[in-house]
Design an enzyme around this catalytic site. Structure first.
Site, mmCIF file in Angstrom:
data_model
loop_
_atom_site.group_PDB
_atom_site.id
_atom_site.type_symbol
_atom_site.label_atom_id
_atom_site.label_comp_id
_atom_site.label_asym_id
_atom_site.label_seq_id
_atom_site.Cartn_x
_atom_site.Cartn_y
_atom_site.Cartn_z
ATOM 1 N N ALA A 8 0.813 -1.219 0.000
ATOM 2 C CA ALA A 8 0.000 0.000 0.000
ATOM 3 C C ALA A 8 0.846 1.268 0.000
ATOM 4 O O ALA A 8 0.305 2.373 0.127
ATOM 5 C CB ALA A 8 -0.929 0.006 1.208
ATOM 6 N N SER A 9 2.157 1.148 -0.184
ATOM 7 C CA SER A 9 3.069 2.281 -0.055
ATOM 8 C C SER A 9 2.842 3.346 -1.134
ATOM 9 O O SER A 9 2.935 3.067 -2.329
ATOM 10 C CB SER A 9 4.514 1.787 -0.130
ATOM 11 O OG SER A 9 5.411 2.861 -0.296
ATOM 12 N N ASN A 10 2.594 4.577 -0.684
ATOM 13 C CA ASN A 10 2.531 5.704 -1.614
ATOM 14 C C ASN A 10 3.903 6.005 -2.202
ATOM 15 O O ASN A 10 4.021 6.399 -3.360
ATOM 16 C CB ASN A 10 2.005 6.944 -0.893
ATOM 17 C CG ASN A 10 0.586 6.793 -0.424
ATOM 18 O OD1 ASN A 10 -0.289 6.405 -1.195
ATOM 19 N ND2 ASN A 10 0.334 7.091 0.842
ATOM 20 N N CYS A 51 6.300 3.877 -2.895
ATOM 21 C CA CYS A 51 6.587 2.938 -3.979
ATOM 22 C C CYS A 51 5.822 3.312 -5.241
ATOM 23 O O CYS A 51 6.374 3.325 -6.346
ATOM 24 C CB CYS A 51 6.230 1.516 -3.546
ATOM 25 S SG CYS A 51 7.338 0.829 -2.283
#
Length: 331
Positions: free
Chosen positions: A75-77, A79
């Site tokens: 869910a990393s923004n 990334c």
């Protein structure tokens, strides 16, 4: 070294919007509410990490890199936006997720796929093991003849957010608004440290409320102070200390990182229904809940202009499990 002397690769197309929240203001009895829209950027659905990526990419190109390496959860923004920045700039992108491959590819992960990133799954390992895996992948890429650059230097990332603090103050002054309160999510520290530096350099004399979304209050304050000190070593003193403007709180952390409490869910609903402003559960909903609480209890008076810093991340709203489990529960 001056900030302008650092290598920088442009990813933004001018200042992000500074907008009044008129309907929310009428509903809460506060006529001077605003939002700084760092979610409204033209690249990759926007978000705060693009400001940091301008400097991370600047350093990558200065080093002759041809591939960006970044690690984080699915869910990393960071990334997702690294993949977007790599696609825009012509660099390769390798993403390492410390999670198992999900059954459904959605939210931020879906966008990373569309941006053409090479994605690997490490399983549910901790931050330390994730970092070791990133270093190992860097070495493997070098053996393949590629020139990788590891995304994430916190001090360099903070440099990008100096601009946001200065930009917000300039926009407020153009409108004749003397901001007294600014609320923003508190997490890993680069955004927060850079933003505070920009506020201090811009002459802000109100209060910046850092609402923790991940750590307890003391740990959040220590993280921000450490990165702030590194930023001062890099680009010079800000003239005042973090404590002169910042207030830290973990009162709205709720059940923990990435898990919204009832007040955060209510904030998501209220901001959407009154302003068509989309908040997400991990970062932006909790400072929004803090803002609503402070308006209700009088901590922010009706004559004190207040602004929410929207750091983006709305792609997570399109994760079916989150919507069905949390947002749709009251429908």
């Amino acid at each position: 070294m001056e900030l302008d002397a650092l290598p920088r690769y442009p990813l933004l197309e001018g200042p992000t919007p500074f907008q009044p929240l008129e309907r929310l203001g009428r509903e809460t009895g506060h006529p001077r509410l605003f939002v700084k829209r760092d979610d409204a950027m033209p690249l990759g659905l926007g978000g705060n990490k693009l400001r940091s990526l301008e400097y991370w990419l600047g350093a990558a190109f200065a080093s002759g890199a041809d591939t960006l390496v970044v690690a984080g959860h699915t869910a990393s923004n960071q990334c997702r936006l690294t993949a977007a920045a790599a696609a825009k700039s012509g660099l390769g992108c390798v993403i390492l997720h410390n999670a198992d491959r999900p059954e459904r590819i959605e939210g931020n992960l879906r966008l990373s796929h569309l941006f053409g990133a090479e994605i690997s799954y490490l399983g549910p390992v901790g931050e330390r093991a994730r970092g070791q895996a990133a270093e190992a992948r860097m070495e493997a890429l070098r053996r393949e003849g590629r020139k990788p650059y590891l995304i994430g230097d916190p001090v360099l990332g903070a440099a990008g957010y100096v601009h946001s603090g200065e930009e917000l103050l300039a926009q407020a002054r153009e409108r004749g608004v003397a901001l007294r309160h600014i609320l923003l999510p508190g997490s890993m520290g680069p955004t927060e440290a850079g933003f505070l530096y920009g506020l201090l350099r811009g002459g802000f004399d109100g209060t910046a409320h850092l609402v923790s979304v991940e750590y307890r209050e003391a740990e959040l304050a220590e993280r921000v102070a450490r990165i702030f000190a590194g930023l001062e070593l890099l680009i010079g003193t800000a003239g005042r200390t973090v404590d002169s403007v910042a207030r830290f709180t973990d009162r709205f952390l709720g059940p923990g990182y990435g898990i919204p409490g009832p007040d955060a869910v209510a904030a998501i609903r209220q901001f959407a229904a009154t302003e068509a402003l989309l908040l997400e559960h991990t970062y932006t909903a909790k400072p929004a809940a803090a803002l609503l609480s402070m308006l209700a209890d009088g901590s922010i008076a009706p004559d004190e202009p207040a602004c929410l810093l929207h750091t983006g991340g709305t792609a997570s709203l399109f994760e079916d499990d989150f919507y069905n489990a949390v947002l749709a529960s009251g429908d």
